[in-house]
Design an enzyme around this catalytic site. Sequence first.
Site, PDB file in Angstrom:
ATOM      1  N   ASP A  65       0.881  -1.173   0.000  1.00  0.00           N
ATOM      2  CA  ASP A  65       0.000   0.000   0.000  1.00  0.00           C
ATOM      3  C   ASP A  65       0.914   1.217   0.000  1.00  0.00           C
ATOM      4  OD1 ASP A  65      -1.573   2.171   0.466  1.00  0.00           O
ATOM      5  OD2 ASP A  65      -2.592   1.350   2.220  1.00  0.00           O
ATOM      6  N   TYR A 157      -6.591  15.638  -8.513  1.00  0.00           N
ATOM      7  CA  TYR A 157      -5.680  14.818  -9.305  1.00  0.00           C
ATOM      8  C   TYR A 157      -4.554  15.681  -9.881  1.00  0.00           C
ATOM      9  CZ  TYR A 157      -4.128  11.434 -12.838  1.00  0.00           C
ATOM     10  OH  TYR A 157      -3.382  10.578 -13.604  1.00  0.00           O
TER      11      TYR A 157
HETATM   12  N1  LIG Z   1      -4.731   5.922 -17.657  1.00  0.00           N
HETATM   13  C1  LIG Z   1      -4.432   7.186 -17.944  1.00  0.00           C
HETATM   14  O1  LIG Z   1      -5.028   7.777 -18.859  1.00  0.00           O
HETATM   15  C2  LIG Z   1      -3.363   7.933 -17.203  1.00  0.00           C
HETATM   16  C3  LIG Z   1      -3.012   9.201 -17.657  1.00  0.00           C
HETATM   17  C4  LIG Z   1      -2.014   9.911 -16.993  1.00  0.00           C
HETATM   18  C5  LIG Z   1      -1.385   9.343 -15.908  1.00  0.00           C
HETATM   19  N2  LIG Z   1      -1.730   8.107 -15.468  1.00  0.00           N
HETATM   20  C6  LIG Z   1      -1.061   7.582 -14.280  1.00  0.00           C
HETATM   21  O2  LIG Z   1      -0.497   6.315 -14.524  1.00  0.00           O
HETATM   22  C7  LIG Z   1      -0.473   5.544 -13.333  1.00  0.00           C
HETATM   23  C8  LIG Z   1      -1.070   4.171 -13.585  1.00  0.00           C
HETATM   24  O3  LIG Z   1      -2.407   4.323 -14.008  1.00  0.00           O
HETATM   25  P1  LIG Z   1      -3.202   3.225 -14.852  1.00  0.00           P
HETATM   26  O4  LIG Z   1      -3.873   3.916 -15.945  1.00  0.00           O
HETATM   27  O5  LIG Z   1      -2.317   2.106 -15.144  1.00  0.00           O
HETATM   28  O6  LIG Z   1      -4.309   2.841 -13.789  1.00  0.00           O
HETATM   29  P2  LIG Z   1      -4.824   1.426 -13.230  1.00  0.00           P
HETATM   30  O7  LIG Z   1      -5.960   1.774 -12.371  1.00  0.00           O
HETATM   31  O8  LIG Z   1      -5.020   0.483 -14.344  1.00  0.00           O
HETATM   32  O9  LIG Z   1      -3.614   0.925 -12.354  1.00  0.00           O
HETATM   33  C9  LIG Z   1      -3.284   1.526 -11.134  1.00  0.00           C
HETATM   34  C10 LIG Z   1      -2.740   0.485 -10.200  1.00  0.00           C
HETATM   35  O10 LIG Z   1      -2.383   1.127  -8.974  1.00  0.00           O
HETATM   36  C11 LIG Z   1      -2.821   0.327  -7.887  1.00  0.00           C
HETATM   37  N3  LIG Z   1      -2.995   1.111  -6.669  1.00  0.00           N
HETATM   38  C12 LIG Z   1      -3.939   2.039  -6.391  1.00  0.00           C
HETATM   39  N4  LIG Z   1      -3.798   2.491  -5.132  1.00  0.00           N
HETATM   40  C13 LIG Z   1      -2.736   1.850  -4.607  1.00  0.00           C
HETATM   41  C14 LIG Z   1      -2.086   1.886  -3.349  1.00  0.00           C
HETATM   42  N5  LIG Z   1      -2.530   2.658  -2.334  1.00  0.00           N
HETATM   43  N6  LIG Z   1      -1.004   1.112  -3.159  1.00  0.00           N
HETATM   44  C15 LIG Z   1      -0.584   0.301  -4.156  1.00  0.00           C
HETATM   45  N7  LIG Z   1      -1.152   0.213  -5.358  1.00  0.00           N
HETATM   46  C16 LIG Z   1      -2.223   0.973  -5.574  1.00  0.00           C
HETATM   47  C17 LIG Z   1      -4.112  -0.276  -8.398  1.00  0.00           C
HETATM   48  O11 LIG Z   1      -4.470  -1.418  -7.656  1.00  0.00           O
HETATM   49  C18 LIG Z   1      -3.763  -0.575  -9.846  1.00  0.00           C
HETATM   50  O12 LIG Z   1      -3.201  -1.860  -9.973  1.00  0.00           O
HETATM   51  C19 LIG Z   1      -1.194   6.355 -12.278  1.00  0.00           C
HETATM   52  O13 LIG Z   1      -0.242   7.034 -11.474  1.00  0.00           O
HETATM   53  C20 LIG Z   1      -1.987   7.336 -13.113  1.00  0.00           C
HETATM   54  O14 LIG Z   1      -2.260   8.512 -12.378  1.00  0.00           O
HETATM   55  C21 LIG Z   1      -2.710   7.388 -16.109  1.00  0.00           C
END
Ligand SMILES: NC(=O)c1ccc[n+]([C@@H]2O[C@H](COP(=O)([O-])OP(=O)(O)OC[C@H]3O[C@@H](n4cnc5c(N)ncnc54)[C@H](O)[C@@H]3O)[C@@H](O)[C@H]2O)c1
Lengths: 250, 263
Positions: A65, A157
Amino acid sequence: MNRLLMAGKTALVSGGSNGIARAQAELFASEGAKVVIGDIDDVAGEQVAADIRKAGGSALYVHLDVSSERSWVSAVATAMDAFGGLTTLLNTAGIYRMASIDDESPEGFLRMATVNQLGVLLGMKSALPALRASGNGAILNMASAAAVRVYPEQIAYSASKAAVKLMSQTAANENGRFGVRVNSIYPGPVKTGMLKDATREVLDAALSTMPLGRMATPEDIAYGSLYLCSDLAINVTGAELAIDGGLLTR
Amino acid sequence: MTMKDKVAIVTGGGTGLGAAVCIGLAERGARVVINYSRSADEAEATAQLCRERGAEAITVAADVGDDAACRNLVQTAVEKWGRLDVLINNAGRTKFAAPNDLDALSADDFLDIYRINVVGAYQMIRASAPHFRSNGFGAVVNVSSLGGLIGIGTSMAYACSKGALNTMTLFFARSLGPEIRVNAVCPGFMATRWFSDPLGEAGLQELIEDQERLTPLRRAGTPEDIAKAIIFLADEGSEHITGITLISDAGMHLGTLPDVKRN
Ligand SMILES: NC(=O)c1ccc[n+]([C@@H]2O[C@H](COP(=O)([O-])OP(=O)(O)OC[C@H]3O[C@@H](n4cnc5c(N)ncnc54)[C@H](O)[C@@H]3O)[C@@H](O)[C@H]2O)c1
């Protein structure tokens, strides 16, 4: 020429059960890294690690976490015990929620800051001694296009990701001389579960302004991550790499 | 990723960074068109190094400040291999001028530098664009400079030209997408003849030592470092990246912190 880009490296990937971080873990493992996947989604994370092992890679899953310092300390210790060192940290775990200023609550704002911002601080703080000891370490923090441009209904965010941008550069400046590079990535919209609650209007508005006109795949983000974390980028620190289809040119 | 059989033009490809890029492209299997304006022997030697890596390479003389020469350069590449995939706008020039000496640069000095660093890049992209479009794919990497982002470098005219090149990168990324991606790499410092020609080997050595003392990574960049950044952006794996300026500078843009102890 055909030497694997991450041979000899060990990477701890937060958020690796899903989405972008999962693609990072898979690509890094296929390039020879030993990977430790840390997440709160234990079922998916164990599966990702098992799939990597089945494909011939080295991987293990650990419950992490990112908002808990104790959890980070134990994840880093697990990585050190299993693989004898740590060279690479990917702070990719994150959460997203749309809310305007009027709709945001103190609890919601702090929750976002705790995972996306404090989580990155704790990750760097816990891993840096091992990364410095490796003599050639790298950290990659996942920011967002929302860290540098204004998009509607995501005040908490955007604030958390803008913090990640400056925290990355601070860490880069403080740790370069100790053999640790720190860079950050700025994705536009990426096809993952994270955007399931984003409204169609917001996504379409973004896509219509992007020169490349499509969403990123997690693999697009993983490829840039590989460049920054491998020795190809040995001269690169404090860099901000947009992988956004040109979104930030607007 | 591989660039097998991709056709790449590198302007100013005979020497320094340009040569490192040509060799890097050759190692990935690309067919390389090495452009030079004066350094014919060096360009041929670089072509030889590409061939030793199993790649095809030709050399073509052209002054990128001359539009007809740019069109001829592109035409030569396309006639030879039937396609064009990658353009590296690497040719560049400067005039050394002390920042506080306002008389060190004439109007012609500015225009001479712009003719190569700005107009040259524009003319090369214009000549290449139709071939990229008929491919449905093309990647341009402009070799810019940290100086163009933060206002430092060998002279005011040079820094301004690279600022213009960064702006051109943004402008073209928007107007040439989605088929064509346009990005820039901004080196901080690289040890090449760029510095040793005007300053001598001792002058270059001094600059290297400054970098090793003052940059966050305590490191002086090399042409190979910058070549890797350029090839990363030219490669298919970067197909979602356009309109960026990627800084490779050992952290110089972050500034210098006072020394602190850490274990
Ligand atoms: N998807 C997008 O369009 C996008 C755009 C810009 C930035 N991001 C960033 O990329 C990163 C990954 O996003 P994603 O799209 O793969 O999302 P996702 O939701 O598919 O994956 C996020 C992962 O983080 C884990 N997570 C959440 N809270 C947690 C915690 N407290 N401790 C440990 N793990 C935790 C979740 O279980 C999940 O496996 C994030 O930081 C997100 O802000 C995503």
